[in-house]
Design a protein around this motif. Structure first.
Motif, PDB file in Angstrom:
ATOM      1  N   ARG A   6       0.855  -1.187   0.000  1.00  0.00           N
ATOM      2  CA  ARG A   6       0.000   0.000   0.000  1.00  0.00           C
ATOM      3  C   ARG A   6       0.893   1.240   0.000  1.00  0.00           C
ATOM      4  NH1 ARG A   6      -4.937   1.450  -0.518  1.00  0.00           N
ATOM      5  NH2 ARG A   6      -5.506   3.385   0.472  1.00  0.00           N
ATOM      6  N   CYS A   7       0.533   2.230  -0.802  1.00  0.00           N
ATOM      7  CA  CYS A   7       1.311   3.463  -0.890  1.00  0.00           C
ATOM      8  C   CYS A   7       0.392   4.661  -0.689  1.00  0.00           C
ATOM      9  CB  CYS A   7       2.002   3.554  -2.252  1.00  0.00           C
ATOM     10  SG  CYS A   7       2.914   5.104  -2.473  1.00  0.00           S
ATOM     11  N   ASP A   8       0.770   5.519   0.238  1.00  0.00           N
ATOM     12  CA  ASP A   8       0.055   6.778   0.462  1.00  0.00           C
ATOM     13  C   ASP A   8       1.051   7.922   0.311  1.00  0.00           C
ATOM     14  OD1 ASP A   8      -2.413   5.594   1.033  1.00  0.00           O
ATOM     15  OD2 ASP A   8      -1.984   5.475   3.176  1.00  0.00           O
ATOM     16  N   VAL A  10       1.026  11.971   0.848  1.00  0.00           N
ATOM     17  CA  VAL A  10       0.225  13.063   1.393  1.00  0.00           C
ATOM     18  C   VAL A  10       1.091  14.307   1.558  1.00  0.00           C
ATOM     19  CG1 VAL A  10      -1.514  11.664   2.579  1.00  0.00           C
ATOM     20  CG2 VAL A  10       0.601  12.203   3.743  1.00  0.00           C
ATOM     21  N   GLU A  15      -4.362  14.601   0.490  1.00  0.00           N
ATOM     22  CA  GLU A  15      -3.862  13.293   0.103  1.00  0.00           C
ATOM     23  C   GLU A  15      -3.699  13.321  -1.417  1.00  0.00           C
ATOM     24  OE1 GLU A  15      -5.144   9.127   1.593  1.00  0.00           O
ATOM     25  OE2 GLU A  15      -6.432   9.561  -0.134  1.00  0.00           O
ATOM     26  N   TYR A  17      -2.089  10.676  -3.343  1.00  0.00           N
ATOM     27  CA  TYR A  17      -2.248   9.346  -3.935  1.00  0.00           C
ATOM     28  C   TYR A  17      -2.432   8.323  -2.821  1.00  0.00           C
ATOM     29  CZ  TYR A  17      -1.234   4.927  -6.236  1.00  0.00           C
ATOM     30  OH  TYR A  17      -1.323   3.636  -6.698  1.00  0.00           O
ATOM     31  N   SER A  18      -3.282   7.359  -3.079  1.00  0.00           N
ATOM     32  CA  SER A  18      -3.470   6.241  -2.170  1.00  0.00           C
ATOM     33  C   SER A  18      -3.845   5.036  -3.011  1.00  0.00           C
ATOM     34  CB  SER A  18      -4.573   6.548  -1.146  1.00  0.00           C
ATOM     35  OG  SER A  18      -4.705   5.456  -0.250  1.00  0.00           O
ATOM     36  N   MET A  76       2.987  -1.269   4.157  1.00  0.00           N
ATOM     37  CA  MET A  76       2.620   0.084   3.724  1.00  0.00           C
ATOM     38  C   MET A  76       3.839   0.985   3.632  1.00  0.00           C
ATOM     39  SD  MET A  76      -0.120   2.461   5.615  1.00  0.00           S
ATOM     40  CE  MET A  76      -0.967   3.677   4.679  1.00  0.00           C
ATOM     41  N   THR A  78       4.582   5.195   3.262  1.00  0.00           N
ATOM     42  CA  THR A  78       3.943   6.506   3.344  1.00  0.00           C
ATOM     43  C   THR A  78       4.970   7.590   3.042  1.00  0.00           C
ATOM     44  OG1 THR A  78       2.467   5.679   5.076  1.00  0.00           O
ATOM     45  CG2 THR A  78       2.609   8.069   4.819  1.00  0.00           C
TER      46      THR A  78
END
Length: 141
Positions: A6-8, A10, A15, A17-18, A76, A78
């Motif tokens: 998972r990539c976020d 911010v 935000e 991209y998620s 994940m 971030t």
């Protein structure tokens, strides 16, 4: 199906991209980082530059960031950036104008900002221009 992480991404404003990724590449303080699924946990500072997210279908999404923090957990990744923008959302004319102003200040012909601020701004706009060039190159293929 390929393994994903998972990539976020911010920024202070929103935000950006998620979603799922097979690879996330960013510029850390000591060089390029490639984060794949099951990467060891880490936290590092990011330089102004680009972040490239490879999606499970092989698409590469380019983002320009002004610097920030990258945190990797087992499932994940971030990116916390002061500012971040998708390559296709960059206003090229405004970026080129900001680059010229920063270069003018660094050359001693401007007074609008101090040298440190000009260097930071030049790094930011250079990253945005590089992201634009990469986007154009990808669109040609």
């Amino acid at each position: 199906m390929a393994s994903t992480i998972r990539c976020d991404i911010v920024s202070a404003e929103a935000e950006i991209y998620s979603g799922e990724a097979t690879l996330v590449v960013a510029t850390g303080e000591i060089g390029e980082l490639g984060i794949a699924p099951k990467h060891a946990p880490l936290i590092t500072r990011l330089k102004p530059g680009k972040v490239v997210v490879t999606t499970p279908d092989g698409e590469q999404l380019d983002f320009a960031i002004s610097g920030g923090i990258l945190e990797v957990q087992p499932e994940m990744v971030t990116v916390l950036a002061d500012t971040a923008v998708r390559a296709q959302d960059i206003d090229e004319a405004a970026v080129r104008k900001a680059k010229e102003e920063a270069e003018r200040v660094l050359a001693g012909r401007g007074e609008a900002m101090d040298v440190a601020e000009a260097q930071q701004r030049l790094a930011e706009v250079s990253a945005q221009l590089a992201a634009l060039e990469r986007l154009r190159k990808n669109l040609k293929h």
